[in-house]
Every structure is written in C-alpha cells, then in structure tokens.
Design an enzyme around this catalytic site. Structure first.
Site, PDB file in Angstrom:
ATOM      1  N   GLU A   1      12.828  -0.183 -40.899  1.00  0.00           N
ATOM      2  CA  GLU A   1      11.852  -1.174 -40.448  1.00  0.00           C
ATOM      3  C   GLU A   1      12.021  -2.545 -41.090  1.00  0.00           C
ATOM      4  O   GLU A   1      11.526  -3.533 -40.578  1.00  0.00           O
ATOM      5  CB  GLU A   1      10.424  -0.652 -40.686  1.00  0.00           C
ATOM      6  CG  GLU A   1       9.967  -0.538 -42.136  1.00  0.00           C
ATOM      7  CD  GLU A   1      10.403   0.755 -42.826  1.00  0.00           C
ATOM      8  OE1 GLU A   1      11.363   1.400 -42.348  1.00  0.00           O
ATOM      9  OE2 GLU A   1       9.813   1.107 -43.866  1.00  0.00           O
TER      10      GLU A   1
ATOM     11  N   ASP B   1      -7.816 -16.442 -34.018  1.00  0.00           N
ATOM     12  CA  ASP B   1      -8.467 -15.181 -33.671  1.00  0.00           C
ATOM     13  C   ASP B   1      -9.761 -15.388 -32.892  1.00  0.00           C
ATOM     14  O   ASP B   1      -9.966 -14.762 -31.850  1.00  0.00           O
ATOM     15  CB  ASP B   1      -8.744 -14.359 -34.939  1.00  0.00           C
ATOM     16  CG  ASP B   1      -7.494 -14.200 -35.777  1.00  0.00           C
ATOM     17  OD1 ASP B   1      -6.393 -14.352 -35.209  1.00  0.00           O
ATOM     18  OD2 ASP B   1      -7.604 -13.950 -36.984  1.00  0.00           O
TER      19      ASP B   1
ATOM     20  N   CYS C   1      12.228   7.866 -45.529  1.00  0.00           N
ATOM     21  CA  CYS C   1      12.214   7.887 -46.994  1.00  0.00           C
ATOM     22  C   CYS C   1      11.329   9.030 -47.511  1.00  0.00           C
ATOM     23  O   CYS C   1      11.708  10.185 -47.407  1.00  0.00           O
ATOM     24  CB  CYS C   1      11.773   6.528 -47.505  1.00  0.00           C
ATOM     25  SG  CYS C   1      12.201   6.297 -49.223  1.00  0.00           S
ATOM     26  N   TYR C   2      10.136   8.742 -48.032  1.00  0.00           N
ATOM     27  CA  TYR C   2       9.231   9.813 -48.471  1.00  0.00           C
ATOM     28  C   TYR C   2       8.994  10.795 -47.318  1.00  0.00           C
ATOM     29  O   TYR C   2       8.892  12.008 -47.526  1.00  0.00           O
ATOM     30  CB  TYR C   2       7.906   9.186 -48.919  1.00  0.00           C
ATOM     31  CG  TYR C   2       6.857  10.174 -49.396  1.00  0.00           C
ATOM     32  CD1 TYR C   2       6.886  10.684 -50.682  1.00  0.00           C
ATOM     33  CD2 TYR C   2       5.825  10.570 -48.542  1.00  0.00           C
ATOM     34  CE1 TYR C   2       5.919  11.582 -51.124  1.00  0.00           C
ATOM     35  CE2 TYR C   2       4.851  11.465 -48.966  1.00  0.00           C
ATOM     36  CZ  TYR C   2       4.906  11.974 -50.260  1.00  0.00           C
ATOM     37  OH  TYR C   2       3.952  12.859 -50.685  1.00  0.00           O
TER      38      TYR C   2
ATOM     39  N   LYS D   1      -1.328  -9.964 -35.502  1.00  0.00           N
ATOM     40  CA  LYS D   1      -1.452 -11.413 -35.284  1.00  0.00           C
ATOM     41  C   LYS D   1      -0.517 -11.926 -34.184  1.00  0.00           C
ATOM     42  O   LYS D   1      -0.931 -12.706 -33.333  1.00  0.00           O
ATOM     43  CB  LYS D   1      -1.145 -12.136 -36.591  1.00  0.00           C
ATOM     44  CG  LYS D   1      -1.493 -13.593 -36.581  1.00  0.00           C
ATOM     45  CD  LYS D   1      -2.938 -13.748 -36.908  1.00  0.00           C
ATOM     46  CE  LYS D   1      -3.368 -15.196 -36.981  1.00  0.00           C
ATOM     47  NZ  LYS D   1      -4.743 -15.290 -37.494  1.00  0.00           N
TER      48      LYS D   1
ATOM     49  N   GLY E   1       6.462   6.163 -48.976  1.00  0.00           N
ATOM     50  CA  GLY E   1       5.327   6.138 -49.893  1.00  0.00           C
ATOM     51  C   GLY E   1       5.837   6.140 -51.308  1.00  0.00           C
ATOM     52  O   GLY E   1       6.996   6.483 -51.556  1.00  0.00           O
TER      53      GLY E   1
ATOM     54  N   HIS F   1      15.256   2.513 -45.115  1.00  0.00           N
ATOM     55  CA  HIS F   1      14.139   1.933 -44.358  1.00  0.00           C
ATOM     56  C   HIS F   1      14.650   1.151 -43.136  1.00  0.00           C
ATOM     57  O   HIS F   1      15.118   0.032 -43.293  1.00  0.00           O
ATOM     58  CB  HIS F   1      13.331   0.991 -45.261  1.00  0.00           C
ATOM     59  CG  HIS F   1      12.520   1.723 -46.269  1.00  0.00           C
ATOM     60  ND1 HIS F   1      11.237   2.147 -46.032  1.00  0.00           N
ATOM     61  CD2 HIS F   1      12.826   2.143 -47.525  1.00  0.00           C
ATOM     62  CE1 HIS F   1      10.773   2.781 -47.093  1.00  0.00           C
ATOM     63  NE2 HIS F   1      11.711   2.793 -48.012  1.00  0.00           N
TER      64      HIS F   1
END
Ligand code: XMP
Length: 513
Positions: free
Chosen positions: A171, A227, A81-82, A369, A54, A169
């Site tokens: 990710e 979608d 992180c945060y 998605k 964050g 991070h």
C-alpha cells in the site's frame, strides 16, 4: 448492495492507506476492528478480506487476534505483514523473531508467475518492508510465490482457497507496483468491478438523505471549507429548501471569503443561506487578549453561542448536517505502541451545547478527503472551493501573534490576499498543503524612499503535508518569494519586512499562533 472489501485493522499506521488504494481502484471498502465476529463480517457480504499490518507479534501474549471463524468464510483473504503472520499462525505455519529486522526497501523476485497477485508485473519488483518477525514454516497447503534476499516467504499463496500473504507493504508509495498488486487482488482474485464512483455515490447519497430526513428541516454550519461546502451542495440537491445553511462571519476570515460563500451558495446554488455577521462581537471579546489558548477558547465559545442563536432564528429543525469524514469515525485500535491511535482529535471542535437536540445527518462519513473533492466537482462546485487549502476555524486570529485588532486584521488580510494570488498565479497554490501570511507584531526599522519606517513583519509560511500532523517547508523558487515579498512590502501599508519560515513540523507547528 455495493460490492465491498473489508479490512480488519490490527493497528497498522497504514490501514487507511490500504483503504484508499482500494477505493482508487473504484472498489468500496470498509475498515473494521480486528476482532469483529466472523458472523458479522459474513453479514457484510464482502468480496474479500484484508488483514492489515500491525505493531504486535502474533505470538505475544496481548497480540490482537481475529475471530478464527474468518478463515472459514468463503471469501478470498489477503494478509499484509502482521496479517500474513496471522495466516501462518492460524493455519499451522510458524512465525519467529527474525535475526535481523527487515526495514526499508528490498528487491522481490516473483517465483511463480501464475500467481494472480503478480499478474502483468515484472519478475523483480522493489518493495518496502517493516517487520521483525518472519515466517519460518509455511502454513498448510501454501507455497511461496515470491522471495526477497532476507525471506524465502515474502509472498505466499494457497491457490485453492484464494488466500494470500505478503510480508511487505504493497500500500505504501515505496512499493511502486503495490497499487497493481492491490488492483489484482480486488479485481482478479475477488472479482470486484469498478462500481464505486462519485457519480453513483451522489445518487445513492441523495436517496439516503431523503429517506432519513423526510419532510423535516435541516441546519448546516457552512464554513466555506471543502467538507461543509460539499455537504451543503449534496444536501441541497437532496432536500432543497428544507436545508438552511448558517454562515458565521467571525471577523477573522480572509479577504472576500464571506462574499465568495454568499456568491457560490446564495446566488449560484440558491441555497437558503443565513448570514450572521458577528465580527464585532468576536473582536470585542478578543479585546487585548494575547494568550493563544485563551484566544482559541473565546473564539470557540463565541462561535457556539452565535450559531446556537442563529439556529433558533432559523426556526425549528430536527436535523443538523455535518461534514464528518471517514477518517474521523474510524475507531482506532487501542493497541500499545500503535502510532495511529495518536493521530486523532488534534483540533476537534468542542461540540454544541446539549440542549441543542439535533439528529445528525453526515452524508460524507464514509468518504476520504480526495473522494469528497471528487464529489464536490461532480456536484458542480468551483475548483476554488473544492481544492481550497485548509483554513483553521479560529481563522486569522491564529496568524496574528498577540492582540487581534481591526488594524492588524486589515494588514494581514491584504498581505494574505497577495500570497494567495501569487501562489495561484505561479501554479504553486494547488501543489502545496498550505501557504499563508502571518503577522508578527514587532516593529523594525526600514527605509522607503527618503523616509525611515517603523513597521510590522510578515512571515510567509508555505508547507507541504499529508494530514497536517507533520509538515515540511516547500522549496518554492526564489523569483516567487521575491515577487511576494516586493508586493507585500510595496502594497500593504504597515509592513516593511517579509521573512520566509524554513521550519518543519515537528518541532515547529504549521500555524504560529
Ligand atoms: P498546527 O499549527 O497544529 O496545525 O501544526 C495543523 C493543521 O491544523 C490546522 N489548524 C486548525 N484547524 N481548527 C481547525 O479546523 C483549528 O483550531 C486549527 N488550528 C490549526 C492548521 O491550519 C494546520 O493545517
């Protein structure tokens, strides 16, 4: 109940990326607000908690803080992180502003190879950082398991309580082994299996839809996009003829689009399909309008009107199905300076009139998605639909500058068909976000045979993007550009020039409008 990991969102622009990485491990996960009460979290029975990054500092007055009760829950915790700084703050460590902001790549050295997070990974890894604060005193019972040049506490662990913190991070793609770290967390530490597959989801969703809908009727607005198509196929499997799909031809579609939808859904899937050809109405209303915003408004309003009339024609239905996706419903965290909060509702459809009182069925609302695409394949939809590039609601009207006329639509449709065909044949279509033709209503001089021509220009737009918010033009090979240009000029009457758009977004947009 399917096993799940819960992510507490502290406003990082990467929170959804963490979720996607976890789902890629075939583990379900949900994103919740940072201040969700511990009791509510416990009721979700998560196999593990992740505290996201964050933009705030944990010691700032307005820092988003979790319910302290979460640290007492009997589940593994990973702070990123945060999130790591929160762990330190709450468990008696210390966080201070770093002397030097650590941003970008660095090398991580793993000091304790017994740490489950780094199991099977090399001792030295490239990782990506983005933080100003740093840990200066270890929280109680923790030890450092990895370091970087700038930090002695780049990864920390409390082995007894299965609590971990990462300063970097895992990710993002700039941490090449990050996915393995996340995989180790969800499988090794939290003990999750690989339960989250689209095959399972399909069965589960079908049951849920049946339970919700009962014997009632459902209406769905089918656009031919990914979608709504996947939602239609799923609903059809669940409730068969109780579903009526309404397809509105607004006259602004690409070549063969209406036919393809009718072929796939009407003939193959045998979905009850109500085809509304309103092309003349749209075109008439667009008249001589040139202002892009007015064009959009006319199209949006007309669509609602036509759709409304169509639903009445279809007969009384209690439910309206929509292809809402997970990113549309995740509540973004209202934290100052949170860029993720801005990434929302760019082109959201205005919504249906109030008097159309439907209950909603949203069978894709927990999917990303790429999961929707996987589900589409699982349901037997053709690749042409499942991997279709995005196409804007107002259709070709945003790709014809100035007045939208039948003649211009015809020219653009023909040019666009060539672009799509050549992109597919060269293998570039599925590698790019969008590739299309734009009609510029300015005439310039050309020469064809012995004759001078005075015709329109086609601009070719081929861009790459993750989400449409930013984009860059794609460096396709010259021979492909050459082929498209030759074919468009030779085969499309009314065009004598093709340009290639080399602008990125920002500052340009993807559509020309
Ligand atoms: P821009 O032109 O703003 O487009 O860079 C970003 C992305 O959004 C798509 N787009 C739309 N999609 N309804 C939609 O469903 C719309 O009105 C609309 N306008 C733009 C555009 O194709 C690109 O992918």
């Amino acid at each position: 109940m399917v096993e799940q990991i819960v992510i507490l969102d502290f406003g990082s622009q990467y929170t959804q990326v963490i979720a996607r990485r976890i789902r890629e491990c075939k583990v379900y996960c949900t994103i919740v607000r940072y201040d969700t009460p511990a009791a509510e979290l416990a009721a979700m029975e998560p196999k593990g908690l992740i505290l996201s990054g964050g933009p705030s500092s944990v010691y700032a007055g307005n820092a988003p803080l979790p319910d302290p009760g979460i640290f007492g829950l009997p589940v593994p915790i990973l702070g990123i992180c945060y999130g790591l700084q929160l762990i330190a703050q709450y468990l008696d460590g210390k966080v201070e502003a770093g002397q030097k902001r650590e941003y970008g790549k660095s090398l991580l050295t793993v000091k304790d190879s017994c740490c489950e997070l780094f199991r099977g990974l090399p001792d030295v890894l490239q990782v990506w950082n983005s933080h100003g604060d740093k840990l200066t005193r270890m929280p109680r019972g923790f030890k450092a398991v990895a370091v970087t040049e700038n930090s002695d506490f780049a990864a920390i662990e409390h082995r007894g309580r299965k609590c971990f913190g990462l300063q970097f991070h895992p990710e993002v793609v700039h941490t090449p082994k990050g996915k393995e770290i996340i995989r180790n967390f969800v499988h090794r530490v939290c003990g999750c299996g690989r339960q989250w597959t689209m095959r399972r989801y399909r069965d589960q969703a079908v049951e849920q839809i049946r339970a919700q809908v009962g014997a009632e009727r459902v209406i769905l607005g089918l656009s031919g996009g990914v979608d709504s198509s996947v939602a239609a196929a799923l609903l059809h499997e669940a409730v068969g003829d109780q579903l009526t799909c309404i397809f509105v031809n607004n006259g602004l579609l690409r070549a063969r689009e209406a036919e393809i939808v009718q072929e796939v859904f009407g003939r193959n899937f045998r979905v009850k399909l109500q085809y509304e050809d309103a092309s003349e109405l749209f075109l008439k209303r667009l008249g001589r309008v040139t202002d892009p915003e007015r064009k959009r408004k006319i199209i949006g309003r007309s669509f609602i009107e036509v759709f409304d009339a169509a639903t009445r024609k279809a007969g009384q239905a209690r439910f309206l199905a929509q292809g809402t996706l997970y990113p549309d419903i995740i509540e973004s965290v209202p934290i100052a300076g949170n860029p993720a909060a801005l990434i929302k509702s760019h082109h959201n459809v205005g919504g249906l009139p109030r008097r159309m009182k439907f209950e909603l069925v949203e069978p894709l609302k927990c999917l990303f998605k790429d999961e929707v695409r996987e589900l589409g394949l699982e349901l037997g939809l053709p690749k042409e639909i499942v991997f279709r590039q995005p196409f804007p609601g107002p259709g070709l009207a945003v790709r014809i500058l100035g007045e939208v006329t039948a003649d211009r639509l015809e020219i653009l449709r023909n040019a666009d068909a060539i672009v799509v065909q050549e992109m597919k044949e060269s293998g570039w279509y599925y590698k790019t976000w969008q590739s299309f033709a734009v009609l510029l209503p300015v005439r310039s001089v050309g020469v064809m045979g012995d004759e001078r021509t005075y015709d329109y220009t086609i601009a070719l737009r081929i861009v790459d993007s993750q989400d449409g918010m930013t984009a860059d033009w794609v460096r396709v090979p010259y021979p492909l550009l050459e082929k498209i240009s030759n074919r468009v000029i030779n085969e499309v009457k009314g065009v004598n020039r093709v340009c290639f758009d080399v602008s990125s977004k920002p500052p340009a947009t993807i559509e020309w409008e």
